[in-house]
Design a protein around this motif. Structure first.
Motif, PDB file in Angstrom:
ATOM      1  N   HIS A 185       0.832  -1.217   0.000  1.00  0.00           N
ATOM      2  CA  HIS A 185       0.000   0.000   0.000  1.00  0.00           C
ATOM      3  C   HIS A 185       0.861   1.259   0.000  1.00  0.00           C
ATOM      4  N   GLU A 186       1.901   1.292   0.835  1.00  0.00           N
ATOM      5  CA  GLU A 186       2.735   2.486   0.965  1.00  0.00           C
ATOM      6  C   GLU A 186       3.556   2.778  -0.277  1.00  0.00           C
ATOM      7  N   ARG A 190      -1.965   4.667  -4.148  1.00  0.00           N
ATOM      8  CA  ARG A 190      -3.002   4.886  -3.148  1.00  0.00           C
ATOM      9  C   ARG A 190      -2.427   5.180  -1.757  1.00  0.00           C
ATOM     10  N   LYS A 191      -1.132   5.403  -1.662  1.00  0.00           N
ATOM     11  CA  LYS A 191      -0.452   5.489  -0.361  1.00  0.00           C
ATOM     12  C   LYS A 191      -0.987   6.604   0.542  1.00  0.00           C
ATOM     13  N   ASP A 192      -1.570   7.675  -0.056  1.00  0.00           N
ATOM     14  CA  ASP A 192      -2.087   8.780   0.758  1.00  0.00           C
ATOM     15  C   ASP A 192      -3.533   8.577   1.178  1.00  0.00           C
ATOM     16  N   LYS A 193      -4.113   7.452   0.784  1.00  0.00           N
ATOM     17  CA  LYS A 193      -5.482   7.113   1.144  1.00  0.00           C
ATOM     18  C   LYS A 193      -5.465   6.053   2.247  1.00  0.00           C
ATOM     19  N   GLY A 237      -8.387   3.820  -1.075  1.00  0.00           N
ATOM     20  CA  GLY A 237      -7.164   3.228  -0.549  1.00  0.00           C
ATOM     21  C   GLY A 237      -7.104   1.721  -0.725  1.00  0.00           C
TER      22      GLY A 237
END
Length: 453
Positions: A185-186, A190-193, A237
């Protein structure tokens, strides 16, 4: 290039003896505080041998400890081996508390000092390589490990991070599947979601549907207001479904529709709600076998497992065991403000021999306990709850008095545990009187046993 060793000692005889012993290295000398700091700055040695009994106050080791303090302050990664008199163990232990790597008591034995220096250099080089790796590695920084087994998995995860492909993380319990999911994910767009995790095995079957999909007001008794579920919470996310193999068969059809259509309906609702999320699933179960037994839907298996990733168990990551242990040691030492800062050779061997059935989670638990329970700065197998690999293994020291001390300390601890912490029974098992046992406990600074009596 030959490694440089700094010898801080005012005794010319000791200087010559160490120079003869350490012929594989470039040995430089200092005999007081000023010259020691000057040589440290000039040569930046990875290892320093330091005589604590330097003038003007050799009896109290104040000058040696001052030099040690300044070396650690100027070059904290330097491994300092303090050299003390034969009956000066108290100052040696104090030096360890101040940050010395190890200590050695005179008289100098060539083979032993060479072994100590060699081990200190190896540790220094390993720490240096790891720091370089940490700075240069652009990928999954959460994942600790240099073994080919884990690096192969990391490379696979890095390749899919920028896509929205459904990912299935497979592996035994405790291997770090959620850590991998968070890393993917990071490193994704989408890392900021939100990253939203839910464990399908920890929620009762009758509640899992409403937990995932949410529910409308009045959908069931107690539904006093409309509540969004985990899927909607992850909008934009990543949704991490841990232990998807434990999802009830009745809920699997609804999950399949969501994954295919990317729409959901809340429990008790009729409106379709579009959802834009990435889905990562994980399980320790054999989903293919479950499909064959018709306890897991085949169509859902193929939908969640577009990209399967098998995370290896810790026992298949030999190179990473000590690296992970040192990483957790540093974390927990700071968290608990503890003294422990390294592992004994026997502790290292015990960790390498252990099968780690609980994988990384088991290691974390053992390290937390060890950091809290360790008496000094060096963690022993007993602190980890592990047995030494072989009771007949060669001890770390060749000094017969120290060998005896180590053996007696271990025997006392084992008898104490076997006697259910009863001092009279402990003395009886050891074949000594209670006063003798108390004397030994004081002699070996076994404060935990002393204070619990």
């Amino acid at each position: 290039m030959t490694d440089t060793i700094l010898v801080v000692d005012d005794d010319l005889g000791i200087q010559k003896q160490l120079k003869w012993s350490l012929t594989d290295y470039n040995v430089v000398f200092a005999d007081d505080h000023t010259s020691a700091i000057a040589q440290l700055r000039r040569f930046e040695p990875k290892v320093v041998t330091l005589d604590l009994g330097l003038p003007p106050d050799p009896a109290n080791a104040s000058e040696g400890l001052r030099i040690l303090h300044d070396i650690i302050a100027l070059a904290p990664r330097t491994k300092v081996i303090v050299v003390t008199g034969n009956n000066d163990k108290q100052h040696a232990l104090k030096a360890i508390d101040f940050g010395a790597y190890d200590f050695y008591q005179k008289p100098i034995d060539s083979d032993t000092i060479k072994l100590l220096v060699h081990r200190a250099l190896n540790l220094s080089k390993l720490e240096h390589e790891n720091s370089i790796l940490a700075r240069t590695r652009s990928g999954m920084s959460r994942i600790v490990g240099n073994s080919e087994a884990i690096q192969k998995v990391v490379r696979r995860a890095e390749k899919i991070a920028n896509t929205d492909i459904s990912t299935l993380l497979l592996g035994e319990s405790g291997t770090g599947k959620e850590v991998f999911a968070r890393s993917i994910h990071e490193h994704s767009p989408r890392k900021d979601k939100p990253f939203v995790a839910i464990n399908c095995a920890s929620i009762p079957e009758n509640l899992l549907g409403s937990e995932l999909f949410g529910y409308e007001k009045g959908a069931f008794t107690g539904a006093n207001k409309t509540t969004i579920g985990k899927i909607e919470t992850a909008q934009g996310g990543t949704l991490f479904l841990d232990e998807i193999g434990d999802m009830p068969i009745g809920l699997q059809a609804k999950m399949l529709r969501f994954l295919q259509e990317r729409v959901i309906e809340r429990v008790g609702g009729r409106n379709e709600i579009p959802v834009d999320i990435r889905v990562i699933c994980a399980t320790h179960r054999d989903l293919q076998a479950m499909v064959a037994q018709e306890t897991f839907r085949e169509d859902l298996y193929y939908r969640v497992g577009e990209m399967p990733i098998m995370i290896p168990p810790l026992r298949e990551r030999d190179q990473d065991i000590i690296l992970l242990a040192r990483t957790f040691l540093n974390i927990y030492r700071e968290e608990f403000k503890a003294k422990a800062k390294s592992f004994s050779e026997t502790a290292v061997n015990a960790m390498l021999a252990h099968k780690w059935p609980g994988n990384i989670r088991e290691m974390q638990n053992k390290l937390k306990s060890a950091v809290i329970m360790a008496e000094g700065t060096v963690i022993q197998p007993d602190d980890l709850g592990l047995m030494p690999v072989d009771a007949h293994d060669e001890p770390e020291t060749l000094n017969l008095r120290e060998v005896r001390e180590i053996a007696e300390s271990r025997a006392i601890r084992r008898a104490y545990q076997k006697a259910d912490k009863n001092m009279s029974k402990t003395a009886e098992l050891l074949g000594v009187t209670r006063p003798t046992l108390y004397s030994l406990i004081d002699k070996y600074h076994m404060e935990d046993i002393k204070n619990s009596d």
